[in-house]
Design an enzyme around this catalytic site. Structure first.
Site, PDB file in Angstrom:
ATOM      1  N   HIS A 183       0.837  -1.205   0.000  1.00 34.49           N
ATOM      2  CA  HIS A 183       0.000   0.000   0.000  1.00 34.49           C
ATOM      3  C   HIS A 183       0.869   1.250   0.000  1.00 34.49           C
ATOM      4  CE1 HIS A 183      -3.689  -2.321   1.667  1.00 34.49           C
ATOM      5  NE2 HIS A 183      -3.697  -2.260   0.354  1.00 34.49           N
TER       6      HIS A 183
ATOM      7  N   GLU B  37      -5.426  -8.875   2.628  1.00 26.73           N
ATOM      8  CA  GLU B  37      -4.817  -9.929   3.442  1.00 26.73           C
ATOM      9  C   GLU B  37      -5.879 -10.783   4.128  1.00 26.73           C
ATOM     10  OE1 GLU B  37      -2.349 -10.439   7.548  1.00 26.73           O
ATOM     11  OE2 GLU B  37      -1.845  -8.678   6.338  1.00 26.73           O
TER      12      GLU B  37
ATOM     13  N   SER C   9      -3.366  -0.328   6.349  1.00 28.05           N
ATOM     14  CA  SER C   9      -3.909  -0.611   7.678  1.00 28.05           C
ATOM     15  C   SER C   9      -2.902  -0.316   8.774  1.00 28.05           C
ATOM     16  CB  SER C   9      -4.345  -2.086   7.751  1.00 28.05           C
ATOM     17  OG  SER C   9      -4.806  -2.410   9.039  1.00 28.05           O
TER      18      SER C   9
END
Length: 415
Positions: free
Chosen positions: A96, A188, A327
């Site tokens: 990310h 994930e 995240s």
């Protein structure tokens, strides 16, 4: 599906790869030139502090690229060098971080297109193509589809993610429902749940407490039980395995997690369910109804520990750097906010300016613009970054902060 047997079969295939092709030295040199920073190394060597004019930067002692991210990027770069002419696809963002994913696009690595219904269109992949699985992993269904196509697969899945897959497979073998602490839409968690049998994804401790209460109090009458079950299924409509029934599937539970979640919260959730089954079934029956393995990623833990240490410093504000869909970066921001430190989550230096203005993402909110975000006078600024953020991105932002505060404080020639 026997996912364990499928993985064994896949790993034996000549078309499957999870190691490099012998281009390590060339790729390492390239990655260092693209992503490393002399300025950041200078700050590390100076006790993670740097003062320029009236600004003092306090850098977290663990931040940025983790080993799993570095490994995934290196394998992707090696794959392009090994297959210079072949069409190469990747099933999701490698990590990310927008700059890293842009670099892959510049290398003609194509992303599997997503259809309007949110499903990926794998019909674009040909037998002679190469497909990269990102650091987050891929679902077992995607792996099987690609294996059946006969295309070459480069698997860059982080070993810590694979460790979680092994844990949920053990839950499945023992007929435990996997309670996965994570975000059900995260790549994930989608991959992890595909290796589980029966599963339920919980975002946070609040949701875990709701489930624990249901286990202990499913309702006294048939109508109460029916209503409580309906409420439960509505609350977790998108976060459970097909056919999930809370009345029967919460009798035996195992704990797993998305590796980027808050370590402390995962531990709290595990202890909550252990206490819950102890209350319901008695201490002697705990092991029959509860199973837990340590699946907390070392790198995630180190970065969270480092920011907990950093926020104890007398800081005026915190800059948290990383992808907006990252995240682990979001959780770093949460820690800063919990300490009442003004926090600015940005993904690149382009979010700063013109002038003393910043475009940033507040927690659980859309992008917003703040003017005069750097106050006048001396400033102590904490800086950290998520596990997918290159040092070079951090360096650019630190230099931009110095230049805004004082033109004379620009760092010249140090990169």
């Amino acid at each position: 599906m026997d996912t364990k047997a499928f993985k064994r079969s896949l790993h034996k295939s000549e078309q499957y790869h999870r190691k490099g092709f012998g281009h390590e030295e060339e790729v390492t040199n390239l990655l260092q030139s693209e992503y490393n920073s002399k300025l950041i190394q200078q700050i590390r060597n100076n006790g993670y502090r740097l003062q320029q004019g009236d600004v003092t930067i306090h850098l977290a002692e663990a931040f940025g690229f983790c080993w799993g991210v570095e490994r995934a990027i290196a394998l992707a770069y090696e794959t392009r060098r090994q297959f210079p002419q072949e069409r190469i696809w990747i099933t999701n963002e490698i990590i990310h971080n927008p700059s890293v994913n842009k670099n892959l696009r510049d290398m003609k690595v194509e992303f599997i297109p997503v259809q309007p219904d949110g499903q990926k269109d794998f019909t674009v992949v040909g037998q002679n193509d190469v497909v990269i699985l990102p650091a987050f992993g891929a679902s077992v269904q995607e792996m099987q589809l690609l294996h059946d196509k006969g295309c070459t697969i480069m698997d860059t899945t982080c070993p810590w993610v694979s460790k979680v897959w092994t844990s949920v497979e053990k839950h499945k073998k023992g007929s435990y429902t996997s309670i996965i602490h994570g975000k059900y839409k995260h790549e994930e968690t989608i991959a992890t749940s595909s290796f589980a049998g029966t599963y339920l994804v919980l975002l946070n401790l609040e949701e875990a407490e709701y489930v624990a209460d249901y286990i202990l109090n499913p309702g006294d009458t048939p109508s109460e039980r029916e209503q409580r079950r309906a409420d439960f299924m509505a609350k977790f409509a998108n976060a459970h395995s097909p056919g999930f029934d809370p009345e029967t599937d919460l009798e035996r539970v195992g704990i797993a997690n998305q590796t980027t979640m808050l370590k402390g919260e995962t531990e709290q959730i595990g202890k909550l369910f252990e206490r819950t089954v102890m209350r319901k079934y008695g201490p002697a029956q705990v092991n029959e109804h509860f199973l837990s393995f340590n699946t907390i990623c070392d790198a995630t833990q180190e970065r969270q520990d480092a920011i907990f240490q950093l926020v104890d410093e007398p800081l005026d504000l915190m800059v948290v750097i990383g992808g907006f869909n990252s995240s682990n970066t979001t959780h770093l921001q949460e820690i800063s906010i919990d300490k009442n430190i003004p926090s600015y989550h940005i993904d690149s230096v382009d979010r700063i300016g013109p002038g003393n203005r910043v475009e940033h993402k507040p927690l659980n909110a859309d992008l917003t613009v703040t003017d005069n975000w750097l106050p006048n006078g001396p400033l102590a600024i904490g800086v950290t970054s998520g596990a997918s953020t290159p040092d070079k991105v951090v360096s650019d932002i630190v230099e931009k902060i110095f230049s805004i505060k004082s033109a004379s404080a620009e760092v010249v020639g140090v990169r």
